[in-house]
Write an enzyme that holds these catalytic residues in place. Sequence first.
Site, PDB file in Angstrom:
ATOM      1  N   GLY A  10       0.977  -1.539  -0.494  1.00  0.00           N
ATOM      2  CA  GLY A  10       0.069   0.382  -0.041  1.00  0.00           C
ATOM      3  C   GLY A  10       0.759   1.632  -0.130  1.00  0.00           C
ATOM      4  N   ASN A  33       2.411  -2.366  -4.404  1.00  0.00           N
ATOM      5  CA  ASN A  33       0.976  -1.893  -3.986  1.00  0.00           C
ATOM      6  C   ASN A  33      -0.043  -2.846  -5.521  1.00  0.00           C
ATOM      7  OD1 ASN A  33      -0.532   0.223  -3.006  1.00  0.00           O
ATOM      8  ND2 ASN A  33      -0.260   0.896  -5.309  1.00  0.00           N
ATOM      9  N   ARG A  34      -1.150  -2.482  -5.221  1.00  0.00           N
ATOM     10  CA  ARG A  34      -2.308  -3.323  -5.965  1.00  0.00           C
ATOM     11  C   ARG A  34      -2.376  -2.398  -7.548  1.00  0.00           C
ATOM     12  NH1 ARG A  34      -7.831  -1.624  -5.109  1.00  0.00           N
ATOM     13  NH2 ARG A  34      -7.510   1.166  -5.173  1.00  0.00           N
ATOM     14  N   LYS A  77      -6.759   1.416   2.216  1.00  0.00           N
ATOM     15  CA  LYS A  77      -7.947   1.830   2.957  1.00  0.00           C
ATOM     16  C   LYS A  77      -8.407   0.590   3.982  1.00  0.00           C
ATOM     17  CE  LYS A  77     -11.651   3.513  -0.227  1.00  0.00           C
ATOM     18  NZ  LYS A  77     -12.971   3.159   0.439  1.00  0.00           N
ATOM     19  N   ALA A  78      -8.611   1.458   5.302  1.00  0.00           N
ATOM     20  CA  ALA A  78      -9.952   0.678   6.079  1.00  0.00           C
ATOM     21  C   ALA A  78     -11.039   0.412   5.918  1.00  0.00           C
ATOM     22  CB  ALA A  78      -9.725   1.275   6.917  1.00  0.00           C
ATOM     23  N   ASN A 104      -5.838   3.163  10.289  1.00  0.00           N
ATOM     24  CA  ASN A 104      -7.082   3.031  10.792  1.00  0.00           C
ATOM     25  C   ASN A 104      -8.211   1.817  10.896  1.00  0.00           C
ATOM     26  OD1 ASN A 104      -5.614   5.347  12.069  1.00  0.00           O
ATOM     27  ND2 ASN A 104      -6.802   7.057  11.101  1.00  0.00           N
ATOM     28  N   SER A 130       0.895   7.038  14.312  1.00  0.00           N
ATOM     29  CA  SER A 130      -0.224   8.658  14.427  1.00  0.00           C
ATOM     30  C   SER A 130       0.787   9.599  14.077  1.00  0.00           C
ATOM     31  CB  SER A 130      -0.741   8.605  15.523  1.00  0.00           C
ATOM     32  OG  SER A 130      -0.865  10.272  15.945  1.00  0.00           O
ATOM     33  N   GLY A 132       0.154  11.206  10.814  1.00  0.00           N
ATOM     34  CA  GLY A 132       0.260  12.585   9.518  1.00  0.00           C
ATOM     35  C   GLY A 132       0.569  11.607   9.200  1.00  0.00           C
ATOM     36  N   LYS A 184      -5.016   3.840  19.731  1.00  0.00           N
ATOM     37  CA  LYS A 184      -4.708   4.107  19.053  1.00  0.00           C
ATOM     38  C   LYS A 184      -6.292   5.031  18.178  1.00  0.00           C
ATOM     39  CE  LYS A 184      -3.987   6.754  14.669  1.00  0.00           C
ATOM     40  NZ  LYS A 184      -4.517   7.469  13.679  1.00  0.00           N
ATOM     41  N   HIS A 187      -6.245   7.336  20.774  1.00  0.00           N
ATOM     42  CA  HIS A 187      -5.903   8.870  20.804  1.00  0.00           C
ATOM     43  C   HIS A 187      -6.677   9.848  19.934  1.00  0.00           C
ATOM     44  CE1 HIS A 187      -3.337  11.036  18.006  1.00  0.00           C
ATOM     45  NE2 HIS A 187      -2.502  10.792  18.810  1.00  0.00           N
ATOM     46  N   ASN A 188      -7.133   8.695  19.092  1.00  0.00           N
ATOM     47  CA  ASN A 188      -8.100  10.503  18.445  1.00  0.00           C
ATOM     48  C   ASN A 188      -8.806  10.522  18.428  1.00  0.00           C
ATOM     49  OD1 ASN A 188      -6.308   8.636  16.448  1.00  0.00           O
ATOM     50  ND2 ASN A 188      -7.425   8.843  14.818  1.00  0.00           N
ATOM     51  N   GLU A 191      -8.160  13.249  20.302  1.00  0.00           N
ATOM     52  CA  GLU A 191      -7.632  14.723  19.337  1.00  0.00           C
ATOM     53  C   GLU A 191      -8.707  15.268  19.070  1.00  0.00           C
ATOM     54  OE1 GLU A 191      -5.011  12.872  15.868  1.00  0.00           O
ATOM     55  OE2 GLU A 191      -6.707  13.475  14.905  1.00  0.00           O
ATOM     56  N   TYR A 192      -9.579  14.640  19.540  1.00  0.00           N
ATOM     57  CA  TYR A 192     -11.202  15.577  18.324  1.00  0.00           C
ATOM     58  C   TYR A 192     -10.944  16.424  19.787  1.00  0.00           C
ATOM     59  CZ  TYR A 192     -12.914  12.135  15.025  1.00  0.00           C
ATOM     60  OH  TYR A 192     -13.489  11.637  13.801  1.00  0.00           O
TER      61      TYR A 192
END
Length: 476
Positions: A10, A33-34, A77-78, A104, A130, A132, A184, A187-188, A191-192
Amino acid sequence: MEQAEIGLIGLGVMGSNLSLNIAEKGNKIAVFNRTAEVTRKFHAEAGALQNQIVPCETLGEFVAAIRPPRPIIIMIKAGDPVDQQMEHLKPYLSTGDIMIDAGNANFRDTMRRFDNLKDSGLTFIGMGVSGGEEGARHGPSIMVGGTEESWKRVEKVLTSISAKFNGEPCVAWLGENGAGHFVKTIHNGIEYADMQMIAEIYGILRDGLGMSASEIGNVFGRWNTGRLNSYLIEISEKVLKANDPISGKPMVDVIVDRAGQKGTGKWSVIEAQNMGVAATAIEAAVAGRILSSQREERVAAERIFGLPKAERPKDGMAFLADLENALLAAKIGAYAQGFAVMAAASAEYNWNLPMPTIARIWRAGCIIRSQFLDEITSAFTKDPHVANLIVTPAFSKMVKETDGALRRVVSYAALSGLPVPALSSALSYFDAYRRSRGTANLIQAQRDFFGAHGFDRLDGVDKHHGPWGSGLEEFA
Ligand code: NDP
């Protein structure tokens, strides 16, 4: 040919940057990668790192290029794509190989994937990453969940690529199966809450004090040298001071006030509720984003109600100091809630989550990185099993110093019609948490009245009923 130490599938934003980071730290890596064209382009542009990277166009070639037992990071992509990718990969793998989902993922998917592989001889790691794009390239915070044995196989590579805080790596094995992805997620969620609270303070500065974007940027810049020092305050200063090249106006002033979300905040709230833990600041932050997305309705409602006039505070400098302290007090509430959710999940899923370690690996690399997390690390190191962060000696002192400011700021916002859902919920959380005699005695009486649920008495008699009969007579 020397085999690669690790593989990665990926090459999107995160995967390509993580691969370059892995290669740069002296680890040979095989990539796939695909869409093969992406792999070719990635390798062609890898510059001096090309020799450390083995570009592969088939899964067979990719798996053969990695040293067994093979750790393979899946950074795509999750959701369903991860299950599909794992199915495609499985036939090429051998006993002991480790599939690592670094996207994620919902920790429930991670638990399922972990269980599904149990009798296959293959292993699964759920790994939260985490920071980015920038973190992936130069040092993310990494939260690992899986067997200890599989962690041992990847520990060296992951330690080499992780962020460092005062030389200490921001990566750790946190427990079995879903532990890494759960942490995680929380954590998010935190973060929000952190972002929402900063935005609420921004709203008071803009709409209450009438300050311009760059003036607010200056305030955040000053705060970033004090107790609020953090990545989110730092970038808030930067974005507030940036101008739109098209209109020449401050960039933030031309951005639609509608916040996006991908689901991790919502998952945090759902899991907090499942666990019976009050995470009101995180809930308020998710609800804040939902309300922000209903822009047309808000525009229509303002036409009906108008807006109350916000009076300028009499002593502007004192109020600025209050805002800084209010943000700190509310932030303590949000982090305390996040850690309380993790403590409950740890007990529920037998993860034995190490709270001081979690705070430690969030000090650098991730979006909520801050000086504040170093203080949380110290507090949990002294007392890893404390019931709530706010009752630790260091944080109770901070709360005592700042809760008055939060009270004044929330009052000001309420009287001025400025929405502060996360700040006010953190304040109410604190007020409810520190009050020994609450008001749920009335709720218990009501429940007993209409449902004969019984209640416990202060004199120690349990399952008692009140003198109100069945409560159904009036409907007879
Ligand atoms: P991108 O959109 O940049 O890249 C997506 C990658 O997934 C591409 O390599 C794409 O391959 C691949 N892909 C999509 N669908 C499939 C499929 N069905 N089978 C195989 N491969 C597929 O995503 P990101 O790099 O931003 O995100 C990757 C993961 O990391 C996500 O889970 C995301 O939530 C998480 N994450 C992202 C962060 C960020 O800041 N961006 C931060 C932390 C985590 P192709 O080139 O063939 O389309």
